[in-house]
Motif scaffolding. Structure first.
Motif, PDB file in Angstrom:
ATOM      1  N   VAL A 236       0.831  -1.206   0.000  1.00 58.64           N
ATOM      2  CA  VAL A 236       0.000   0.000   0.000  1.00 58.64           C
ATOM      3  C   VAL A 236       0.864   1.254   0.000  1.00 58.64           C
ATOM      4  N   ARG A 237       1.941   1.227   0.766  1.00 60.34           N
ATOM      5  CA  ARG A 237       2.800   2.411   0.830  1.00 60.34           C
ATOM      6  C   ARG A 237       3.342   2.781  -0.545  1.00 60.34           C
TER       7      ARG A 237
ATOM      8  N   SER B  33      16.369   4.307  -7.706  1.00 59.01           N
ATOM      9  CA  SER B  33      17.510   4.058  -6.830  1.00 59.01           C
ATOM     10  C   SER B  33      17.410   4.802  -5.506  1.00 59.01           C
ATOM     11  N   THR B  34      16.528   5.803  -5.396  1.00 59.17           N
ATOM     12  CA  THR B  34      16.378   6.540  -4.143  1.00 59.17           C
ATOM     13  C   THR B  34      15.520   5.781  -3.148  1.00 59.17           C
ATOM     14  N   GLY B  35      14.960   4.650  -3.561  1.00 64.17           N
ATOM     15  CA  GLY B  35      14.063   3.917  -2.685  1.00 64.17           C
ATOM     16  C   GLY B  35      12.610   4.199  -2.969  1.00 64.17           C
ATOM     17  N   GLU B  36      12.353   5.089  -3.909  1.00 63.89           N
ATOM     18  CA  GLU B  36      10.983   5.432  -4.286  1.00 63.89           C
ATOM     19  C   GLU B  36      10.805   5.198  -5.779  1.00 63.89           C
TER      20      GLU B  36
ATOM     21  N   TYR C 152      10.632  -7.486 -15.015  1.00 61.62           N
ATOM     22  CA  TYR C 152      10.528  -6.228 -14.278  1.00 61.62           C
ATOM     23  C   TYR C 152      11.924  -5.628 -14.105  1.00 61.62           C
ATOM     24  N   ARG C 153      12.039  -4.363 -14.450  1.00 57.95           N
ATOM     25  CA  ARG C 153      13.307  -3.676 -14.256  1.00 57.95           C
ATOM     26  C   ARG C 153      13.397  -3.226 -12.810  1.00 57.95           C
ATOM     27  N   ILE C 154      14.488  -3.584 -12.166  1.00 56.20           N
ATOM     28  CA  ILE C 154      14.654  -3.343 -10.737  1.00 56.20           C
ATOM     29  C   ILE C 154      15.986  -2.642 -10.497  1.00 56.20           C
ATOM     30  N   GLU C 155      15.979  -1.658  -9.648  1.00 55.25           N
ATOM     31  CA  GLU C 155      17.226  -1.056  -9.210  1.00 55.25           C
ATOM     32  C   GLU C 155      17.551  -1.627  -7.831  1.00 55.25           C
ATOM     33  N   LEU C 156      18.694  -2.290  -7.736  1.00 58.63           N
ATOM     34  CA  LEU C 156      19.061  -2.904  -6.475  1.00 58.63           C
ATOM     35  C   LEU C 156      19.181  -1.861  -5.365  1.00 58.63           C
ATOM     36  N   GLY C 157      19.500  -0.633  -5.750  1.00 55.58           N
ATOM     37  CA  GLY C 157      19.590   0.438  -4.759  1.00 55.58           C
ATOM     38  C   GLY C 157      18.274   0.682  -4.049  1.00 55.58           C
ATOM     39  N   GLU C 158      17.159   0.440  -4.749  1.00 56.67           N
ATOM     40  CA  GLU C 158      15.855   0.616  -4.100  1.00 56.67           C
ATOM     41  C   GLU C 158      15.643  -0.439  -3.023  1.00 56.67           C
TER      42      GLU C 158
ATOM     43  N   ALA D 217      10.097  -6.750   3.335  1.00 57.44           N
ATOM     44  CA  ALA D 217       9.156  -7.432   2.442  1.00 57.44           C
ATOM     45  C   ALA D 217       7.783  -6.777   2.474  1.00 57.44           C
ATOM     46  N   ASP D 218       7.462  -6.109   3.573  1.00 55.55           N
ATOM     47  CA  ASP D 218       6.168  -5.424   3.665  1.00 55.55           C
ATOM     48  C   ASP D 218       6.111  -4.175   2.805  1.00 55.55           C
ATOM     49  N   THR D 219       7.267  -3.702   2.340  1.00 57.85           N
ATOM     50  CA  THR D 219       7.300  -2.459   1.557  1.00 57.85           C
ATOM     51  C   THR D 219       7.720  -2.687   0.114  1.00 57.85           C
ATOM     52  N   LEU D 220       8.045  -3.920  -0.247  1.00 58.86           N
ATOM     53  CA  LEU D 220       8.530  -4.214  -1.594  1.00 58.86           C
ATOM     54  C   LEU D 220       7.579  -5.156  -2.319  1.00 58.86           C
ATOM     55  N   PRO D 221       7.475  -5.027  -3.651  1.00 59.70           N
ATOM     56  CA  PRO D 221       6.730  -6.039  -4.413  1.00 59.70           C
ATOM     57  C   PRO D 221       7.402  -7.401  -4.255  1.00 59.70           C
ATOM     58  N   PRO D 222       6.672  -8.478  -4.363  1.00 59.06           N
ATOM     59  CA  PRO D 222       7.259  -9.810  -4.162  1.00 59.06           C
ATOM     60  C   PRO D 222       8.478 -10.082  -5.045  1.00 59.06           C
ATOM     61  N   TYR D 223       8.452  -9.596  -6.291  1.00 62.70           N
ATOM     62  CA  TYR D 223       9.577  -9.886  -7.185  1.00 62.70           C
ATOM     63  C   TYR D 223      10.838  -9.116  -6.812  1.00 62.70           C
ATOM     64  N   MET D 224      10.736  -8.134  -5.891  1.00 63.50           N
ATOM     65  CA  MET D 224      11.906  -7.377  -5.461  1.00 63.50           C
ATOM     66  C   MET D 224      12.438  -7.834  -4.105  1.00 63.50           C
TER      67      MET D 224
END
Length: 510
Positions: A81-82, A169-172, A421-427, A469-476
């Motif tokens: 949700v966040r 990469s900023t986490g958002e 899915y494109r993912i930035e590890l920094g996030e 894990a509560d703040t990230l999509p499952p694939y991340m």
């Protein structure tokens, strides 16, 4: 779509399970919803969120937003949700279309928003969600009674058609606005290539927050064809789905095909209805292309490449069973040549073009290059640059030319791809730090499809993993989280990722 509603009113535009929607029905309903958006959000809505998946609101909501002259912003109820609330805040949607399956998430999602959008509930009643707070709410009864918008509201080529959010990469998440001109260029190029007709039937496999889904909807409805929503369970054994719907155009990430190959589904000749088999979003392995071609012998297999910032896809390679195996590098199919009208540069770290045949970062300019990141001028300046009167986007992908074709050799930075899915590890690292770690490093280990995290400064790595894990999509979410007392550093004082990989190998159970 409007043209097809007039000339092919009874032709099917959309199939969801056993339910079929004609072009006339789709346009009439979308006009009703568009009128409701205008009534609830004002005469010129800017952006409309679509919180729905594989339902009539998910697809007709896109059409309604565009008819209202607005950009659509697809949202996924499976994400935390966040994260979704951040997307709503960043995009400042004027209205939000929500399907019944997403209703349980709605009250929490709206809570705390600085500006509450109008809410449309096409397949629910207002009484089903009592805790929506103040603000306009139009439910199924209201929408069914709405007079259709007489004509879609006009838009210009530089107006935004949709906004997709990708990993940041900023986490958002960062927003990518795609204009009507970007979309028009993509559609014209692809129609010239694929020549779709009203007899074609397209898959709809990816979530609508993934831009491959834009291809499915827009290419089908632009050309009077049918788009057929896929139940995720059907992908485990898709042959009945293909046969039942008479699918002629398949479009997915290569992982879907690779899984089917491992499951033994791709038997020779098993997919006779396909005439186009298109893959995009990640590397296409040679063995997967070969198995798919054998299973769909009447189909042309193509490998498309392109980030969201270049409007779905910008290069393409056509598989030839006789010659293509020799073109593969690292056992992956080439990404081919750029679309007509697009310009490419292959550059080094200083943005200097490399010698022909050398490896460098792919940069692309042309009518599919989006205008930059949503309300992020500094990030836009980092990833876009002007040269020779053109604006180029830096893809971050390393490429070189091989047999006249572009081959992709992977990322040149911290961005990776998991299941397309494109993912930035920094996030992910930022999420781990927010969850209690002092330092966090994510690595693709022990294989290129697995995210492993190493943290320091936290007594309980499992608690950090659970909180992140509560703040990230499952694939991340990292597959595993390991703790070290201090991070190893190199001579420059930077975290030594090579040393971390070595440590993980040493700790690996025999």
């Amino acid at each position: 779509m409007l043209h097809h509603a007039d000339t092919l009113p009874d032709h099917t535009a959309l199939t969801i399970g056993a339910r079929e929607y004609t072009y006339q029905e789709v346009v009439h309903t979308a006009r009703q919803w568009a009128a409701a958006v205008v009534e609830a959000a004002g005469p010129r809505p800017r952006r409309v969120g679509v919180l729905a998946s594989r339902s009539a609101p998910a697809y007709l909501g896109v059409a309604a937003a565009l008819f209202a002259g607005a950009a659509f912003v697809p949202l996924n109820r499976e994400l935390p949700v966040r994260r979704t609330r951040t997307m709503l805040e960043r995009s400042a949607v004027d209205a939000l279309i929500v399907d019944a399956a997403s209703l349980p998430h709605l009250p929490e999602l709206l809570r705390g928003l600085p500006r509450r959008p109008a809410v449309l509930l096409p397949d629910s009643l207002r009484a089903d969600v009592p805790d929506l707070g103040d603000g306009p709410v139009l439910d199924a009864a209201d929408l069914a009674a709405a007079a259709p918008l007489p004509q879609p509201l006009g838009v210009g080529p530089d107006d935004v058609a949709y906004v997709l959010f990708t990993s940041g990469s900023t986490g958002e998440p960062k927003g990518v606005p795609v204009t009507h001109a970007n979309v028009r260029s993509f559609l014209d190029t692809n129609q010239d290539r694929y020549r779709l007709t009203p007899d074609d039937r397209l898959t709809q496999i990816g979530d609508q927050t993934f831009d491959l889904s834009v291809f499915d909807l827009f290419m089908a409805w632009e050309n009077g064809a049918r788009v057929c929503a896929t139940d995720p369970q059907e992908l485990l054994a898709p042959l009945p789905y293909l046969e039942r719907n008479g699918i002629t155009v398949w479009f997915s990430v290569p992982t879907v095909a690779a899984v089917l190959r491992k499951r033994g589904v791709l038997t020779p000749g098993s997919m006779p209805t396909l005439r186009w088999s298109l893959f995009c979003g990640e590397a296409l392995p040679r063995a997967t292309a070969e198995a798919w071609q054998a299973a769909a012998p009447g189909s042309t297999v193509e490998n498309l490449y392109g980030p969201t910032e270049l409007t779905i896809a910008c290069t393409v390679y056509r598989w030839d069973p006789r010659t293509s195996p020799a073109h593969c590098v690292h056992d992956n199919v080439p990404i081919g040549r750029p679309y007509p009208g697009l310009h490419t540069l292959i550059v080094d770290e200083d943005l200097t073009p490399v010698a022909d045949g050398s490896t460098g970062e792919l940069c692309v300019a042309g009518p599919q290059t989006t205008p930059g990141y949503w309300q992020a001028p500094e990030l836009t300046a980092e990833r876009f640059f002007a040269r020779g009167g053109r604006t180029y986007y830096r893809t971050g992908d390393l490429v070189r030319r091989h047999h006249g074709q572009l081959i992709c050799l992977g990322r040149n930075d911290q961005q990776v791809k998991i299941d397309g899915y494109r993912i930035e590890l920094g996030e992910i690292e930022a999420a781990l730090r927010r969850s209690g770690a002092v330092e966090a490093v994510c690595l693709m280990w022990p294989d290129p499809g697995t995210i492993t995290a190493v943290i320091s400064g936290a007594a309980d790595p499992s608690a950090v993993a659970a909180a992140s894990a509560d703040t990230l999509p499952p694939y991340m979410a990292p597959r595993s989280v390991h703790a070290v007392e201090t991070m190893p550093v190199n001579a420059n004082g930077k975290v030594d990722r090579i040393a971390l990989r070595r440590w993980l190998e040493e700790c690996r159970p025999v």
